[in-house]
Scaffold this active site. Structure first.
Site, short mmCIF file in Angstrom:
data_model
loop_
_atom_site.label_atom_id
_atom_site.label_comp_id
_atom_site.label_asym_id
_atom_site.label_seq_id
_atom_site.Cartn_x
_atom_site.Cartn_y
_atom_site.Cartn_z
N THR A 33 0.83 -1.21 0.00
CA THR A 33 0.00 0.00 0.00
C THR A 33 0.86 1.26 0.00
O THR A 33 0.49 2.28 -0.59
CB THR A 33 -0.89 0.03 1.26
OG1 THR A 33 -1.74 -1.10 1.21
CG2 THR A 33 -1.73 1.27 1.33
N TYR A 46 -7.81 0.77 -4.22
CA TYR A 46 -6.50 1.18 -4.72
C TYR A 46 -5.73 -0.03 -5.22
O TYR A 46 -6.12 -1.17 -4.97
CB TYR A 46 -5.69 1.90 -3.62
CG TYR A 46 -5.27 0.98 -2.50
CD1 TYR A 46 -6.13 0.67 -1.47
CD2 TYR A 46 -4.00 0.39 -2.50
CE1 TYR A 46 -5.76 -0.19 -0.46
CE2 TYR A 46 -3.63 -0.47 -1.48
CZ TYR A 46 -4.50 -0.75 -0.47
OH TYR A 46 -4.13 -1.61 0.52
N THR A 112 1.67 -4.47 4.22
CA THR A 112 1.49 -4.84 5.63
C THR A 112 0.91 -6.24 5.82
O THR A 112 1.02 -6.81 6.90
CB THR A 112 0.58 -3.83 6.35
OG1 THR A 112 -0.68 -3.80 5.68
CG2 THR A 112 1.19 -2.45 6.37
N ASP A 113 0.30 -6.80 4.77
CA ASP A 113 -0.40 -8.09 4.95
C ASP A 113 0.52 -9.19 5.45
O ASP A 113 0.13 -9.99 6.31
CB ASP A 113 -1.04 -8.54 3.63
CG ASP A 113 -2.25 -7.71 3.25
OD1 ASP A 113 -2.64 -6.82 4.03
OD2 ASP A 113 -2.82 -7.96 2.17
N LYS A 185 -0.03 -8.31 12.71
CA LYS A 185 -0.99 -7.34 12.17
C LYS A 185 -2.31 -7.62 12.86
O LYS A 185 -2.82 -8.74 12.81
CB LYS A 185 -1.11 -7.51 10.65
CG LYS A 185 -2.02 -6.47 10.02
CD LYS A 185 -2.01 -6.48 8.49
CE LYS A 185 -2.91 -5.36 7.99
NZ LYS A 185 -2.92 -5.23 6.53
N GLU A 306 -2.28 -30.42 27.41
CA GLU A 306 -3.20 -31.53 27.11
C GLU A 306 -2.62 -32.52 26.10
O GLU A 306 -3.10 -33.63 25.98
CB GLU A 306 -4.52 -30.97 26.57
CG GLU A 306 -5.37 -30.32 27.63
CD GLU A 306 -6.71 -29.86 27.07
OE1 GLU A 306 -7.55 -30.71 26.77
OE2 GLU A 306 -6.89 -28.63 26.92
N1 DGL Z 1 -2.14 -5.76 -0.49
C1 DGL Z 1 -1.65 -5.40 0.72
C2 DGL Z 1 -0.16 -5.62 0.90
O1 DGL Z 1 0.63 -5.25 0.02
C3 DGL Z 1 -2.00 -4.02 1.04
C4 DGL Z 1 -1.98 -3.81 2.48
C5 DGL Z 1 -0.91 -2.85 2.91
O2 DGL Z 1 0.20 -2.76 2.38
O3 DGL Z 1 -1.22 -2.18 3.88
O4 DGL Z 1 0.22 -6.15 1.90
#
Ligand code: DGL
Length: 349
Positions: A33, A46, A112-113, A185, A306
């Site tokens: 992003t 986007y 971020t993913d 995340k 367990e």
């Molecule tokens: N498609 C996601 C990525 O590149 C967008 C999310 C992000 O970067 O915040 O991980």
């Protein structure tokens, strides 16, 4: 005329000396992003990885006051498509750059993913105490109040600060500094999405300076035993979720596909339905390494509860969540598939 020439030469010398004194930071861009372009300034739609590293850096000219910046485009993808090939390329390039005495630190822009997975992979495979900082954003570069430029500035500010040395790979976002050892995340949209839910964040960025409040407790970077410098692929490891009524379907499919390891995202303290547990025990007998982790966001997946891991030949992930556990198991399998040895690694990293 002669005087003007002399003044110009003097100015050139001053700017050359000033730039020679600034630490050199490489910014390696991978997409996400932070390099995304939206349809409008307010719309949530986007495309990830649409702008280049040079365009990204031109949005934060202030970083040139604190570092000599060199940008490189390693990939330009949404991090949902991050893969072993880019990880190996990135790790090798980071190690190559950090060996140079004139390179002070690395900043990596990343979606971020899957940022927690890449950060952990680098935390275990970079052989240097110099700062390596991942940075992303939750809003695309075209949004109102895009968080990317501030995050990049903060990442470079942390990268050049000497207190950032020896802390392992870190993520800097939303004015906070997070360790790769416990990165999650936690929110699909919020700019403060990243947390260290078990150990707490490493510090904050205040007025463009890092303020650290804890050290990472786990083995990392120069103290890591993993070396990917001669590898061009990694052992295949899959993650399998447990839930009420979970069957042996996915375990059997994974074994039949020839995986080398399975990480489970179990219920509670890494518990599994009996049918799934039996299928995993059979998988171990067929040479597949099994690591139990949990779908719960915090707390350890502990041994001696367990499930009798020793009897079944399983390892427990402790504080390593399933996504990072997959990374550690892939690296562990480059050395061994002995469950006790793998268990040691899960307690140390
Ligand atoms: N498609 C996601 C990525 O590149 C967008 C999310 C992000 O970067 O915040 O991980």
């Amino acid at each position: 005329m002669k005087q003007i020439k002399l003044i110009l030469m003097a100015l050139c010398c001053v700017s050359f000396i000033a730039s020679a004194q600034k630490p050199t930071v490489y910014v390696l861009a991978t997409g996400g992003t932070i390099a995304g372009e939206g349809k409008t300034e307010v719309n949530s739609a986007y495309t990830s990885g649409a702008i280049t590293v040079d365009e990204l850096l031109s949005a934060v000219p202030e970083i040139n006051d604190i570092a000599t910046i060199k940008g490189e485009q390693v990939a330009n993808i949404g991090s949902q498509d991050m893969n072993d090939e880019v990880w190996l390329k990135l790790s090798k390039r980071v190690n190559e750059l950090l060996k140079k005495s004139d390179v002070h630190a690395i900043v990596i822009t990343h979606g971020t993913d899957t940022q927690e997975e890449t950060a952990y992979f680098l935390n275990l495979t970079v052989k240097s105490d110099k700062p390596v900082i991942l940075v992303g954003s939750m809003r695309p570069s075209t949004a109102i109040s895009a968080d990317g430029p501030r995050n990049i500035y903060n990442a470079v500010a942390c990268a050049v600060d000497k207190s950032s040395k020896g802390k392992g790979v870190m993520v800097v976002m939303d004015d906070r500094i997070l360790g790769a050892d416990d990165l999650s995340k936690t929110n699909t949209l919020s700019v403060g999405t990243f947390q260290n839910p078990n150990f707490g964040e490493l510090g904050i960025v205040y007025n463009g300076k890092p303020v650290y409040s804890r050290e990472p407790m786990k083995r990392h970077t120069s103290k890591s035993e993993f070396d990917v410098s001669h590898l061009d692929k990694l052992p295949r490891v899959e993650i399998i979720l447990s839930y009420s009524n979970a069957t042996d379907l996915f375990v059997n499919a994974a074994v039949n596909a020839g995986v080398k390891g399975i990480v489970t995202a179990g219920v509670g303290n890494g518990n599994l339905t009996t049918v799934m547990q039996n299928a995993l025990a059979a998988a171990v007998k067929n040479g597949v390494a099994v690591v139990r982790s949990s779908r719960i966001a915090t707390g350890p997946t502990a041994q001696w509860d367990e499930i009798d891991d020793d009897k079944l030949g399983f390892s427990a992930s402790w504080f390593v969540n399933p996504y990072r556990a997959r990374v550690l198991l892939m690296l562990a399998l480059t050395k061994t598939n002995n469950y006790k040895e793998i268990q040691r690694m899960f307690t140390e990293y």
